[in-house]
Design an enzyme around this catalytic site. Structure first.
Site, PDB file in Angstrom:
ATOM      1  N   TRP A  33      -3.088  -3.367  -8.319  1.00  0.00           N
ATOM      2  CA  TRP A  33      -3.911  -2.331  -8.693  1.00  0.00           C
ATOM      3  C   TRP A  33      -4.466  -1.943  -9.333  1.00  0.00           C
ATOM      4  CZ3 TRP A  33      -6.515   2.630  -6.404  1.00  0.00           C
ATOM      5  CH2 TRP A  33      -7.699   2.424  -5.761  1.00  0.00           C
ATOM      6  N   ASP A  73       2.314   3.578  -1.922  1.00  0.00           N
ATOM      7  CA  ASP A  73       0.578   3.712  -1.371  1.00  0.00           C
ATOM      8  C   ASP A  73       0.185   2.183  -0.261  1.00  0.00           C
ATOM      9  OD1 ASP A  73      -2.376   3.572  -1.550  1.00  0.00           O
ATOM     10  OD2 ASP A  73      -2.414   2.016  -3.703  1.00  0.00           O
ATOM     11  N   ALA A 100      -2.478   1.235   1.704  1.00  0.00           N
ATOM     12  CA  ALA A 100      -4.310   1.361   1.570  1.00  0.00           C
ATOM     13  C   ALA A 100      -4.537   0.437   2.918  1.00  0.00           C
ATOM     14  CB  ALA A 100      -4.431   1.034   0.300  1.00  0.00           C
ATOM     15  N   LYS A 149      -9.654   1.213   4.501  1.00  0.00           N
ATOM     16  CA  LYS A 149      -9.952  -0.542   5.562  1.00  0.00           C
ATOM     17  C   LYS A 149      -9.838  -0.406   6.830  1.00  0.00           C
ATOM     18  CE  LYS A 149     -10.238  -1.715   1.410  1.00  0.00           C
ATOM     19  NZ  LYS A 149      -9.179  -1.293   0.291  1.00  0.00           N
TER      20      LYS A 149
HETATM   21  N1  PMP Z   1      -4.938   1.741  -3.489  1.00  0.00           N
HETATM   22  C1  PMP Z   1      -5.061   0.507  -3.242  1.00  0.00           C
HETATM   23  C2  PMP Z   1      -3.341  -0.640  -3.470  1.00  0.00           C
HETATM   24  C3  PMP Z   1      -6.220  -0.583  -2.708  1.00  0.00           C
HETATM   25  O1  PMP Z   1      -6.350  -1.650  -2.493  1.00  0.00           O
HETATM   26  C4  PMP Z   1      -7.177   0.388  -2.572  1.00  0.00           C
HETATM   27  C5  PMP Z   1      -8.749   0.019  -2.051  1.00  0.00           C
HETATM   28  N2  PMP Z   1      -8.923  -0.872  -2.953  1.00  0.00           N
HETATM   29  C6  PMP Z   1      -7.296   1.830  -2.427  1.00  0.00           C
HETATM   30  C7  PMP Z   1      -6.003   2.260  -3.189  1.00  0.00           C
HETATM   31  C8  PMP Z   1      -8.159   3.356  -2.076  1.00  0.00           C
HETATM   32  O2  PMP Z   1      -9.632   2.962  -1.837  1.00  0.00           O
HETATM   33  P1  PMP Z   1      -9.749   3.941  -1.350  1.00  0.00           P
HETATM   34  O3  PMP Z   1     -10.584   5.070  -2.555  1.00  0.00           O
HETATM   35  O4  PMP Z   1     -11.357   3.263  -1.238  1.00  0.00           O
HETATM   36  O5  PMP Z   1      -9.388   4.497  -0.128  1.00  0.00           O
END
Ligand code: PMP
Length: 386
Positions: free
Chosen positions: A123, A204, A206, A239
């Site tokens: 990411w 991570d 998510a 999500k």
């Molecule tokens: N880590 C990854 C790999 C993600 O894809 C995302 C969302 N795009 C996030 C962290 C964090 O998302 P958010 O800050 O919207 O909770």
């Protein structure tokens, strides 16, 4: 004073979103932005979230500050969902991005010269946040473009080179952008390597619940948590609770060191003081109420199986049209994303000739695809020669 500011590099996903918005074609398809969509193309407020919010509006008596690391009941409920019964330190954060940011700040505070290892690809915000915080990064090989799977031997070989005190970012499940996840024996091997190298894993997380279900998706993390003495987990509820704009995240730390909780509180204080509470409280209410929890889980299961159905339909349609199993990997991937083995010219032709918007590196959000659009996309992928 601000004359010295340099133009910032354009965020390619946000740029793609605005190009999509400006495209007048009625049959355009957005597979760019990382947001879940149902078969009607909507990103709904989940049923349990609506119920919890109704109760919250009725019953909340104050909006005064919570604690610096958020409401402990939120950390308790979500922390146990993620880590089971292991004791943990915690800080609520604005979204998963906030959790990643605070995790890296904690690493920097503990060991200013630590190197952060990132998967290639990863990411892009991992790389950007580390650079912003002045943390040195290295990459480990991860994805095998020939098979569409994890290039495990290369990953293990690269992580064998981690130095004691380095940090290693792993995606808990639904790897972004590739969609290729580690199998459980591979998690075991990585856990062993990181333990031997005395490197700190940062997971991570998510997309918990988007791959194979809540328990299965945390299984790799649990293997790691049992194998290593210290671990950070950056959790996002964007999500799996559909709470994107309410910014709900949690940083969890497994460690015996006494100063971890205090350091997390201090870092929150320095960064934004109190984390947002509304969405966090909604998550806690759902997790602590058996009826709302069951309803949330049922809706999450439907989202997951919907994405899997789309994946299989797309893999089948591509098998038919290409006469090969080259795209079979799409069915085995997890979560919203897969990486198309496409050149930038082919991605541009998808956009220009077919109105199909995919990120420049080939990342495609499968959840952006409605059932009726599956044959359209398959035709276009074959037409541009991917
Ligand atoms: N880590 C990854 C790999 C993600 O894809 C995302 C969302 N795009 C996030 C962290 C964090 O998302 P958010 O800050 O919207 O909770």
């Amino acid at each position: 004073m601000f004359g010295s500011l340099k133009p910032q590099p354009e965020d390619k996903i946000l740029a793609l979103m605005s190009a999509f918005r400006d495209d007048p074609r009625g049959d355009k398809i957005d597979l760019g932005v990382g947001v879940y969509r149902d078969a009607q193309g909507r990103t709904p407020v989940m049923r349990a979230v609506k119920s919890a919010e109704r109760q919250l509006v009725e019953n909340q008596t104050t909006k005064s500050y919570t604690g610096l690391t958020g409401d402990p009941a939120f950390a308790d409920a979500l922390g146990h969902l993620v880590l089971g019964n292991a004791p943990f330190s915690h800080a609520a954060t604005p979204g998963g991005t906030g959790a990643v940011h605070q995790a890296l700040q904690l690493v920097r505070m503990a060991k200013p010269d630590a190197t952060l290892w990132l998967s290639e690809p990863t990411w892009p915000n991992h790389t950007a946040i580390a650079a912003h915080l002045g943390i040195r990064t290295r990459t480990y090989r991860y994805y095998d473009t020939d098979t569409g799977g994890v290039w495990f031997s290369a990953m293990a070989e690269d992580l064998e080179r981690a130095a004691p005190g380095d940090a290693v970012m792993l995606h808990g499940c639904c790897h972004n952008p590739t969609g290729a996840d580690l199998a459980l024996p591979q998690w075991r091997e990585i856990a062993e390597i990181l333990d031997q190298r005395r490197a700190l894993p940062i997971v991570d997380l998510a997309y918990l619940g988007f791959a194979e279900g809540l328990d299965a998706d945390a299984a790799g993390l649990h293997i790691l948590a049992e194998a290593v003495p210290e671990l950070l987990v950056a959790v996002s509820c964007s999500k799996n609770f559909g709470l994107y704009r309410d910014r709900v995240g949690l940083l969890l730390a497994l460690s015996d060191a006494p100063a971890v909780q205090g350091s997390l509180a201090a870092l929150n204080r320095l960064t934004y003081s109190f984390p947002p509470d509304h969405g966090a409280r909604v998550v806690q209410m759902i997790l602590d109420d058996p009826e709302m929890r069951a309803d949330w889980q049922a809706e999450l299961d439907d989202m997951r199986t919907g994405m899997q159905t789309t994946r299989h339909a797309l893999a089948d349609a591509l098998r038919e049209r290409s006469g090969s199993d080259r795209f079979g990997f799409l069915a085995g991937h997890h979560g919203m994303f897969s990486l198309l083995p496409a050149t930038s010219e082919q991605i541009a032709r998808l956009r220009e000739d077919h109105g199909i918007y995919v990120v420049g590196d080939g990342r495609m959000n499968v959840a952006g695809l409605r059932p009726a659009e599956v044959p359209v996309l398959a035709d276009a992928i074959v037409a541009v020669g991917i």
